[in-house]
Design a protein around this motif. Structure first.
Motif, PDB file in Angstrom:
ATOM      1  N   GLU A   1      54.196  56.652  12.274  1.00 53.99           N
ATOM      2  CA  GLU A   1      53.024  56.502  13.142  1.00 53.99           C
ATOM      3  C   GLU A   1      52.356  57.828  13.490  1.00 53.99           C
ATOM      4  N   GLN A   2      52.696  58.881  12.804  1.00 55.60           N
ATOM      5  CA  GLN A   2      52.043  60.179  13.000  1.00 55.60           C
ATOM      6  C   GLN A   2      51.109  60.420  11.820  1.00 55.60           C
ATOM      7  N   TRP A   3      49.965  59.721  11.839  1.00 58.42           N
ATOM      8  CA  TRP A   3      49.074  59.719  10.687  1.00 58.42           C
ATOM      9  C   TRP A   3      48.183  60.958  10.652  1.00 58.42           C
ATOM     10  N   GLN A   4      48.035  61.470   9.447  1.00 62.68           N
ATOM     11  CA  GLN A   4      47.144  62.596   9.188  1.00 62.68           C
ATOM     12  C   GLN A   4      46.067  62.149   8.206  1.00 62.68           C
ATOM     13  N   PRO A   5      44.796  62.434   8.494  1.00 64.81           N
ATOM     14  CA  PRO A   5      43.739  62.006   7.570  1.00 64.81           C
ATOM     15  C   PRO A   5      43.767  62.819   6.287  1.00 64.81           C
ATOM     16  N   LEU A   6      43.579  62.125   5.186  1.00 64.70           N
ATOM     17  CA  LEU A   6      43.482  62.790   3.888  1.00 64.70           C
ATOM     18  C   LEU A   6      42.071  62.669   3.319  1.00 64.70           C
ATOM     19  N   ALA A   7      41.486  61.468   3.401  1.00 63.99           N
ATOM     20  CA  ALA A   7      40.124  61.265   2.884  1.00 63.99           C
ATOM     21  C   ALA A   7      39.521  60.051   3.581  1.00 63.99           C
ATOM     22  N   SER A   8      38.217  60.069   3.755  1.00 63.52           N
ATOM     23  CA  SER A   8      37.529  58.941   4.380  1.00 63.52           C
ATOM     24  C   SER A   8      36.194  58.725   3.698  1.00 63.52           C
ATOM     25  N   GLU A   9      35.610  57.564   3.963  1.00 61.14           N
ATOM     26  CA  GLU A   9      34.314  57.171   3.396  1.00 61.14           C
ATOM     27  C   GLU A   9      34.319  57.283   1.870  1.00 61.14           C
ATOM     28  N   ILE A  10      35.420  56.830   1.280  1.00 60.38           N
ATOM     29  CA  ILE A  10      35.535  56.803  -0.174  1.00 60.38           C
ATOM     30  C   ILE A  10      34.949  55.497  -0.696  1.00 60.38           C
ATOM     31  N   ASP A  11      34.214  55.574  -1.769  1.00 59.85           N
ATOM     32  CA  ASP A  11      33.469  54.431  -2.310  1.00 59.85           C
ATOM     33  C   ASP A  11      34.402  53.400  -2.925  1.00 59.85           C
ATOM     34  N   GLY A  12      34.399  52.181  -2.377  1.00 57.34           N
ATOM     35  CA  GLY A  12      35.249  51.113  -2.888  1.00 57.34           C
ATOM     36  C   GLY A  12      34.652  50.314  -4.021  1.00 57.34           C
ATOM     37  N   THR A  13      33.391  50.540  -4.339  1.00 58.93           N
ATOM     38  CA  THR A  13      32.740  49.675  -5.320  1.00 58.93           C
ATOM     39  C   THR A  13      33.273  49.886  -6.735  1.00 58.93           C
ATOM     40  N   ILE A  14      33.990  50.989  -6.989  1.00 56.43           N
ATOM     41  CA  ILE A  14      34.554  51.163  -8.333  1.00 56.43           C
ATOM     42  C   ILE A  14      35.654  50.139  -8.605  1.00 56.43           C
ATOM     43  N   LEU A  15      36.128  49.470  -7.553  1.00 58.68           N
ATOM     44  CA  LEU A  15      37.167  48.459  -7.700  1.00 58.68           C
ATOM     45  C   LEU A  15      36.583  47.066  -7.928  1.00 58.68           C
ATOM     46  N   SER A  16      35.276  46.968  -8.093  1.00 58.77           N
ATOM     47  CA  SER A  16      34.626  45.681  -8.335  1.00 58.77           C
ATOM     48  C   SER A  16      34.467  45.425  -9.821  1.00 58.77           C
ATOM     49  N   THR A  17      34.438  44.150 -10.178  1.00 59.28           N
ATOM     50  CA  THR A  17      34.180  43.802 -11.573  1.00 59.28           C
ATOM     51  C   THR A  17      32.772  44.198 -11.990  1.00 59.28           C
ATOM     52  N   ASP A  18      31.872  44.334 -11.016  1.00 60.48           N
ATOM     53  CA  ASP A  18      30.491  44.703 -11.316  1.00 60.48           C
ATOM     54  C   ASP A  18      30.395  46.137 -11.815  1.00 60.48           C
ATOM     55  N   THR A  19      31.337  46.982 -11.400  1.00 58.88           N
ATOM     56  CA  THR A  19      31.395  48.359 -11.881  1.00 58.88           C
ATOM     57  C   THR A  19      32.366  48.498 -13.041  1.00 58.88           C
ATOM     58  N   ALA A  20      33.536  47.911 -12.897  1.00 58.65           N
ATOM     59  CA  ALA A  20      34.611  48.108 -13.872  1.00 58.65           C
ATOM     60  C   ALA A  20      34.580  47.125 -15.022  1.00 58.65           C
ATOM     61  N   GLY A  21      33.848  46.012 -14.876  1.00 61.55           N
ATOM     62  CA  GLY A  21      33.854  44.980 -15.897  1.00 61.55           C
ATOM     63  C   GLY A  21      35.099  44.116 -15.792  1.00 61.55           C
ATOM     64  N   GLY A  22      35.208  43.168 -16.704  1.00 62.54           N
ATOM     65  CA  GLY A  22      36.392  42.321 -16.745  1.00 62.54           C
ATOM     66  C   GLY A  22      36.290  41.108 -15.847  1.00 62.54           C
ATOM     67  N   PHE A  23      37.414  40.380 -15.734  1.00 60.53           N
ATOM     68  CA  PHE A  23      37.448  39.094 -15.041  1.00 60.53           C
ATOM     69  C   PHE A  23      38.430  39.040 -13.876  1.00 60.53           C
ATOM     70  N   THR A  24      39.120  40.138 -13.601  1.00 63.97           N
ATOM     71  CA  THR A  24      40.162  40.106 -12.587  1.00 63.97           C
ATOM     72  C   THR A  24      39.662  40.679 -11.274  1.00 63.97           C
ATOM     73  N   GLY A  25      40.402  40.421 -10.207  1.00 63.60           N
ATOM     74  CA  GLY A  25      40.129  41.019  -8.917  1.00 63.60           C
ATOM     75  C   GLY A  25      41.028  42.214  -8.688  1.00 63.60           C
ATOM     76  N   ALA A  26      40.753  42.944  -7.605  1.00 61.50           N
ATOM     77  CA  ALA A  26      41.518  44.150  -7.307  1.00 61.50           C
ATOM     78  C   ALA A  26      42.928  43.811  -6.834  1.00 61.50           C
ATOM     79  N   TYR A  27      43.860  44.660  -7.228  1.00 62.98           N
ATOM     80  CA  TYR A  27      45.250  44.606  -6.785  1.00 62.98           C
ATOM     81  C   TYR A  27      45.557  45.828  -5.929  1.00 62.98           C
ATOM     82  N   ILE A  28      46.532  45.677  -5.054  1.00 59.19           N
ATOM     83  CA  ILE A  28      47.064  46.786  -4.266  1.00 59.19           C
ATOM     84  C   ILE A  28      48.550  46.824  -4.542  1.00 59.19           C
ATOM     85  N   GLY A  29      49.052  47.976  -4.988  1.00 60.65           N
ATOM     86  CA  GLY A  29      50.441  47.963  -5.425  1.00 60.65           C
ATOM     87  C   GLY A  29      51.167  49.268  -5.237  1.00 60.65           C
TER      88      GLY A  29
END
Length: 521
Positions: free
Chosen positions: A469-497
């Motif tokens: 619970e002692q969080w330190q910021p590394l990066a913020s306001e990073i663009d999430g749209t690269i995880l969309s099929t509209d940018t990346a193509g294909g038929f799948t949705g995003a995974y978190i792993g």
């Protein structure tokens, strides 16, 4: 009036197929390159679903070695007849460039399911099965019309009898349909039903993007000729625009409840931050009635809504899965997946009890391979994820951590590794169109590191900590749209792993994950 909210399966659960057995409902969806294949869901009320297994959960059933992203398992159909469940589907590129159709059977939908019965001379994708009143079984699928394509992606729906004894198609092939509207394209995902005095042929047309649609035709004879509904398409959202709250609606299946109601399950997406669809195609439910012997979807409105009246069925909720997986169970929860068929014993829940151990493999999540990766679907527009990682990198190429994954060429990795000076660091790596870039990094000295990602729509924030619970910021306001099929193509949705890799080198190292928490915001 009691209502429910769509989608009924949130996240990457496309191409739903549903069947009823008495008062129980079962549903399957596509899985493409992920393993196990074809999740099986159970419901009592069509709204609340729980996963009870996977249809294809053994390497003998599903070899995904070398399968490109967004290939693999397409569009399963689930049917039940005289005590037996049937699941039929397409494995795209079982061999280079080949598309092969097969079915499996089971007496218990939770499994085990049989090994595949491969069908000879069954071209096309999206097969379905229809059990007629006379006991005969028929296969429908799509193919290039025998006379050739008259325009791009012009396909036709065809039918042939299936012999359940020989497990092969027999007799002549019949052409049933090649377009509800002139220049409709990508005719696929056909299902046959018999209602009253008609055979109904339900079809997906228009491609699985924003022009997707559901059309229907009927005939008094199984083999046709079929007439199209004058209201075709009977369901689409393409006229609502790309940024409508529910987009690219199509690929449907029908079910009648024990109370006589008719309902349709279909795929659709929830764009956000513009027209971007990070979660891919999800499963939605919409009411249906009949008028003049034709289906009428959501009478008076004709579209899918986020909130809709519930089916006339007794509500049956399942216990909610915990937000945090502490890896205390003897086996991985059903919501976890691998990329392609897992090869080698690269994960363990027993070597360090209470932890998920991932051994570093030379394969990486940035290539078409089976990496040391365990992931789950993104299911919410905004979410928070965190984990605790115990990992000591021994070489510069060793890394482990969290990944937000669309495919091997579009991803964010919040990882622990060594820098060029062999100092331990936590870093954020972006991979866009196959090009990697370290967006930021921070040197650390710790055996345990805490990793956190928070998504507020398409804005991503990445934090780390060396104490709980002692969080330190590394990066913020990073663009999430690269995880969309509209940018990346294909038929799948995003995974978190979670992942661990030695990136081309041999390693005896491992990474231990204490927990994984996912919370929709």
């Amino acid at each position: 009036m009691k209502t429910f909210r769509n989608p009924i399966l949130a996240g990457f659960y496309p191409d739903p197929s549903v069947c009823r057995v008495g008062e129980d409902y079962y549903m399957v969806t596509s899985t493409f390159e992920y393993f196990p294949g074809v999740p099986m869901f159970h419901s009592k009320d069509l709204v609340h679903w729980r996963q009870i297994g996977h249809v294809l959960d053994r390497p003998s059933q599903l070899n995904l070695d070398g399968i490109p992203a967004s290939r693999g398992i397409y569009a399963p159909t689930l049917r039940y007849h005289e005590g037996v469940f049937y699941m039929i589907t397409t494995l795209v590129e079982r061999k280079p460039g080949a598309r092969e159709n097969f079915f499996v059977t089971a007496t218990d939908p939770a499994g085990p399911w049989s090994d595949p019965y491969w069908l000879d001379d069954a071209p096309g994708i999206d097969p379905s099965l229809f059990f007629d009143d006379d006991g005969k079984v028929y296969y429908t699928g799509n193919r290039v019309p025998p006379s050739g394509q008259q325009y791009p992606k012009h396909m036709e729906i065809w039918l042939q009898e299936l012999d359940l004894e020989t497990k092969q198609l027999v007799g002549p092939k019949y052409s049933l349909w090649d377009g509800a509207l002139k220049q409709a394209h990508a005719q696929e995902a056909s299902h046959l039903y018999k209602v009253g005095g008609y055979y109904y042929l339900l079809i997906a047309e228009g491609g699985t993007g924003f022009t997707h649609a559901v059309t229907i035709a009927r005939s008094e004879s199984l083999t046709g000729s079929y007439e199209g509904c004058k209201r075709n398409p009977i369901l689409t959202h393409r006229h609502l625009g790309k940024q409508h709250g529910i987009a690219n609606v199509g690929h449907a299946d029908l079910v009648q409840t024990q109370t006589g109601e008719w309902w349709m399950v279909c795929l659709a997406s929830r764009p956000y931050g513009g027209h971007y669809r990070n979660m891919g195609r999800e499963t939605f439910l919409v009411s249906m009635d009949w008028e003049d012997d034709w289906p009428l979807v959501n009478p008076g409105k004709g579209i899918i809504e986020c909130e809709m009246p519930k089916p006339n069925l007794t509500e049956a909720r399942w216990p909610a899965l915990p937000a945090c997986d502490h890896f205390d169970a003897p086996a991985l929860e059903l919501r976890w997946n691998f990329i392609r068929t897992p090869r080698g014993e690269f994960w363990s829940l027993s070597e360090r009890p209470g932890f998920l151990r991932l051994r570093l493999k030379p394969e990486s999540i940035s290539e078409v391979s089976n990496p040391s990766f365990v992931g789950r679907r993104q299911q919410d527009i905004s979410y928070a994820v965190r984990t605790k990682l115990a990992f000591t990198p021994n070489a510069i190429k060793e890394s482990a951590g969290l990944v937000l994954l669309q495919n091997q060429d579009y991803q964010y990795r919040l990882e622990c590794g060594l820098n060029a000076d062999s100092q331990q660091e936590v870093r954020l790596v972006s991979r866009v169109a196959g090009e990697e870039k370290v967006l930021c990094s921070q040197n650390i000295i710790a055996n345990n590191i805490y990793l956190r990602v928070e998504a507020t729509g398409q804005s991503l924030r990445f934090d780390y900590g060396v104490e709980a619970e002692q969080w330190q910021p590394l990066a913020s306001e990073i663009d999430g749209t690269i995880l969309s099929t509209d940018t990346a193509g294909g038929f799948t949705g995003a995974y978190i792993g979670l992942f661990a890799s030695s990136n081309g080198e041999t390693s005896g190292n491992h990474a231990d994950f204490d927990y994984f928490e996912y919370i929709g915001l």
